[in-house]
Design an enzyme around this catalytic site. Structure first.
Site, PDB file in Angstrom:
ATOM      1  N   SER A   7       0.840  -1.202   0.000  1.00  8.44           N
ATOM      2  CA  SER A   7       0.000   0.000   0.000  1.00  8.44           C
ATOM      3  C   SER A   7       0.867   1.240   0.000  1.00  8.44           C
ATOM      4  O   SER A   7       1.609   1.508   0.959  1.00  8.44           O
ATOM      5  CB  SER A   7      -0.897   0.019   1.237  1.00  8.44           C
ATOM      6  OG  SER A   7      -1.480   1.300   1.341  1.00  8.44           O
ATOM      7  N   HIS A  32      -1.149  -1.457  -4.197  1.00  9.03           N
ATOM      8  CA  HIS A  32      -2.410  -1.104  -3.542  1.00  9.03           C
ATOM      9  C   HIS A  32      -2.484   0.410  -3.390  1.00  9.03           C
ATOM     10  O   HIS A  32      -1.605   1.047  -2.794  1.00  9.03           O
ATOM     11  CB  HIS A  32      -2.494  -1.796  -2.183  1.00  9.03           C
ATOM     12  CG  HIS A  32      -3.817  -1.664  -1.514  1.00  9.03           C
ATOM     13  ND1 HIS A  32      -4.894  -2.461  -1.837  1.00  9.03           N
ATOM     14  CD2 HIS A  32      -4.244  -0.838  -0.537  1.00  9.03           C
ATOM     15  CE1 HIS A  32      -5.930  -2.129  -1.087  1.00  9.03           C
ATOM     16  NE2 HIS A  32      -5.565  -1.130  -0.281  1.00  9.03           N
ATOM     17  N   ASP A  34      -4.757   3.497  -2.117  1.00 12.32           N
ATOM     18  CA  ASP A  34      -5.850   3.850  -1.201  1.00 12.32           C
ATOM     19  C   ASP A  34      -6.367   5.243  -1.485  1.00 12.32           C
ATOM     20  O   ASP A  34      -5.674   6.227  -1.232  1.00 12.32           O
ATOM     21  CB  ASP A  34      -5.339   3.808   0.240  1.00 12.32           C
ATOM     22  CG  ASP A  34      -5.134   2.390   0.731  1.00 12.32           C
ATOM     23  OD1 ASP A  34      -6.080   1.583   0.631  1.00 12.32           O
ATOM     24  OD2 ASP A  34      -4.031   2.096   1.244  1.00 12.32           O
ATOM     25  N   MET A  36      -9.028   8.050  -0.455  1.00 13.26           N
ATOM     26  CA  MET A  36      -9.901   8.429   0.674  1.00 13.26           C
ATOM     27  C   MET A  36     -10.469   9.820   0.446  1.00 13.26           C
ATOM     28  O   MET A  36      -9.729  10.723   0.034  1.00 13.26           O
ATOM     29  CB  MET A  36      -9.089   8.449   1.970  1.00 13.26           C
ATOM     30  CG  MET A  36      -8.379   7.143   2.254  1.00 13.26           C
ATOM     31  SD  MET A  36      -7.458   7.294   3.790  1.00 13.26           S
ATOM     32  CE  MET A  36      -6.709   5.667   3.879  1.00 13.26           C
ATOM     33  N   HIS A  65      -8.257   0.869  -4.187  1.00 14.52           N
ATOM     34  CA  HIS A  65      -9.200   0.670  -3.080  1.00 14.52           C
ATOM     35  C   HIS A  65      -9.907   1.997  -2.820  1.00 14.52           C
ATOM     36  O   HIS A  65      -9.320   2.934  -2.268  1.00 14.52           O
ATOM     37  CB  HIS A  65      -8.400   0.200  -1.855  1.00 14.52           C
ATOM     38  CG  HIS A  65      -9.207   0.020  -0.614  1.00 14.52           C
ATOM     39  ND1 HIS A  65      -8.614  -0.122   0.629  1.00 14.52           N
ATOM     40  CD2 HIS A  65     -10.538  -0.068  -0.403  1.00 14.52           C
ATOM     41  CE1 HIS A  65      -9.564  -0.266   1.543  1.00 14.52           C
ATOM     42  NE2 HIS A  65     -10.734  -0.231   0.945  1.00 14.52           N
ATOM     43  N   MET A  67     -12.143   4.275  -0.945  1.00 11.71           N
ATOM     44  CA  MET A  67     -12.829   4.548   0.329  1.00 11.71           C
ATOM     45  C   MET A  67     -13.527   5.895   0.165  1.00 11.71           C
ATOM     46  O   MET A  67     -13.144   6.905   0.771  1.00 11.71           O
ATOM     47  CB  MET A  67     -11.804   4.560   1.472  1.00 11.71           C
ATOM     48  CG  MET A  67     -11.320   3.160   1.818  1.00 11.71           C
ATOM     49  SD  MET A  67      -9.801   3.166   2.792  1.00 11.71           S
ATOM     50  CE  MET A  67      -8.609   3.286   1.476  1.00 11.71           C
ATOM     51  N   MET A 136     -11.591  -6.060   5.312  1.00  8.49           N
ATOM     52  CA  MET A 136     -10.804  -5.078   6.065  1.00  8.49           C
ATOM     53  C   MET A 136     -10.479  -5.671   7.439  1.00  8.49           C
ATOM     54  O   MET A 136     -11.380  -6.083   8.172  1.00  8.49           O
ATOM     55  CB  MET A 136     -11.582  -3.769   6.261  1.00  8.49           C
ATOM     56  CG  MET A 136     -11.750  -2.922   5.004  1.00  8.49           C
ATOM     57  SD  MET A 136     -10.215  -2.442   4.175  1.00  8.49           S
ATOM     58  CE  MET A 136      -9.319  -1.585   5.477  1.00  8.49           C
ATOM     59  N   GLY A 141      -9.183   3.984   6.836  1.00  9.37           N
ATOM     60  CA  GLY A 141      -8.957   5.415   7.023  1.00  9.37           C
ATOM     61  C   GLY A 141      -7.525   5.780   7.312  1.00  9.37           C
ATOM     62  O   GLY A 141      -7.098   6.885   6.996  1.00  9.37           O
ATOM     63  N   PHE A 142      -6.777   4.866   7.895  1.00  9.35           N
ATOM     64  CA  PHE A 142      -5.395   5.177   8.264  1.00  9.35           C
ATOM     65  C   PHE A 142      -4.511   3.948   8.130  1.00  9.35           C
ATOM     66  O   PHE A 142      -4.984   2.826   8.360  1.00  9.35           O
ATOM     67  CB  PHE A 142      -5.319   5.665   9.725  1.00  9.35           C
ATOM     68  CG  PHE A 142      -6.214   6.841   9.996  1.00  9.35           C
ATOM     69  CD1 PHE A 142      -5.817   8.124   9.646  1.00  9.35           C
ATOM     70  CD2 PHE A 142      -7.464   6.654  10.569  1.00  9.35           C
ATOM     71  CE1 PHE A 142      -6.661   9.211   9.876  1.00  9.35           C
ATOM     72  CE2 PHE A 142      -8.315   7.731  10.799  1.00  9.35           C
ATOM     73  CZ  PHE A 142      -7.916   9.014  10.458  1.00  9.35           C
ATOM     74  N   GLY A 143      -3.258   4.167   7.802  1.00  6.20           N
ATOM     75  CA  GLY A 143      -2.275   3.098   7.848  1.00  6.20           C
ATOM     76  C   GLY A 143      -1.761   2.925   9.272  1.00  6.20           C
ATOM     77  O   GLY A 143      -2.075   3.725  10.157  1.00  6.20           O
ATOM     78  N   GLY A 144      -0.996   1.872   9.486  1.00  5.99           N
ATOM     79  CA  GLY A 144      -0.300   1.696  10.756  1.00  5.99           C
ATOM     80  C   GLY A 144      -1.151   1.277  11.932  1.00  5.99           C
ATOM     81  O   GLY A 144      -0.728   1.421  13.084  1.00  5.99           O
ATOM     82  N   ASP A 174      -6.553  -6.403   4.329  1.00  6.86           N
ATOM     83  CA  ASP A 174      -5.971  -5.064   4.331  1.00  6.86           C
ATOM     84  C   ASP A 174      -6.068  -4.455   5.719  1.00  6.86           C
ATOM     85  O   ASP A 174      -7.163  -4.239   6.241  1.00  6.86           O
ATOM     86  CB  ASP A 174      -6.736  -4.214   3.305  1.00  6.86           C
ATOM     87  CG  ASP A 174      -6.191  -2.805   3.164  1.00  6.86           C
ATOM     88  OD1 ASP A 174      -5.128  -2.514   3.736  1.00  6.86           O
ATOM     89  OD2 ASP A 174      -6.850  -2.002   2.472  1.00  6.86           O
ATOM     90  N   GLY A 176      -2.973  -3.670   9.039  1.00  3.54           N
ATOM     91  CA  GLY A 176      -2.243  -4.276  10.153  1.00  3.54           C
ATOM     92  C   GLY A 176      -1.587  -5.601   9.840  1.00  3.54           C
ATOM     93  O   GLY A 176      -1.246  -6.365  10.748  1.00  3.54           O
TER      94      GLY A 176
END
Ligand code: DX5
Ligand code: ZN
Length: 219
Positions: A7, A32, A34, A36, A65, A67, A136, A141-144, A174, A176
């Site tokens: 990603s 990937h 993302d 948003m 992806h 969102m 999911m 909404g957020f990485g990490g 997708d 974590g």
């Protein structure tokens, strides 16, 4: 086939082209992407111009992806920007079936994503017409973020459902995912693995190689 889909949300945007070339050279099959909109999810990332700008950097599959609210409004724009596979959220489409058709009509692969708390029944009737279901493993909404443990059972339930019905589709996960938990989600049935921070934190080539050796160690 098992595929890695790094990603780029976790990339260094100042060196995006260079980092994409590195992912490609290391063997990651998908990219990937993302998108948003600050409405369906709290954050805003990037859109069509960035996708168009990085399209010449690689021939790998652009796994987009979305969102965003009512993605049907933008399918043509994302196709024209260079998407190969477009995944929409079941929760963001007033007419999910029509939205999937819009993707397929443009000759692309179509995926449907489900937030952690959304039941599998939301995609039950469209399983035959999609190429991929994205489970999911965090709230989008957020990485990490950390993987939500109950989502692993959801992957197993989806795998069982598609096997019982004799449907062939990809199961993407997708959020974590890292080198320590990827085996668990693969054993549950996932075969397209998204990883953001676990690929971009540290040495990208080494991280991709480590993921790919796990992905290729089982069939
Ligand atoms: C989250 C995005 C993910 C994210 C994954 O909303 O859909 O693709 O970039 O990042 P990590 O792997 O760091 O959780
Ligand atoms: Zn994503």
């Amino acid at each position: 086939m098992n595929c890695l889909s790094p990603s780029i949300l976790a990339a260094d945007f100042g060196r995006l082209g260079e980092q994409i070339a590195e992912l490609d050279a290391a063997g990651a099959q998908y990219l990937h992407i993302d998108v948003m909109d600050g409405a369906f999810v709290p954050s805003i990332s990037f859109g069509m111009p960035v996708i168009r700008a990085i399209r010449p950097c690689t021939d790998r599959i652009f796994d987009v992806h979305l969102m965003i609210e009512e993605p049907v409004r933008y399918i043509d724009a994302f196709v024209d920007a260079g998407a190969d596979l477009i995944t929409v959220h079941a929760e963001s489409c007033r007419h999910l079936d029509r939205t999937i058709d819009a993707v397929k009509e443009r000759g692309l692969l179509a995926g449907v994503a489900l937030n952690p708390a959304t039941p599998l029944s939301a995609v039950s009737y469209v399983l035959e017409k999609v190429d991929m279901v994205l489970i999911m493993t965090v709230n989008p909404g957020f990485g990490g973020q950390k993987l939500i443990p109950y989502t692993v059972q959801k992957i197993r339930d989806l795998k069982q459902l598609v096997d019982e019905r004799g449907i062939k589709l990809d199961i993407e996960v997708d959020g974590g995912i890292n080198l320590y938990n990827v085996k668990e989600v693969m054993a549950a049935g996932a075969n397209v693995i998204v990883a953001g921070s676990a690929v971009f934190d540290g040495n990208i080539t080494e991280n991709v190689e480590n993921f790919l050796s796990i992905l290729n160690s089982r069939r």
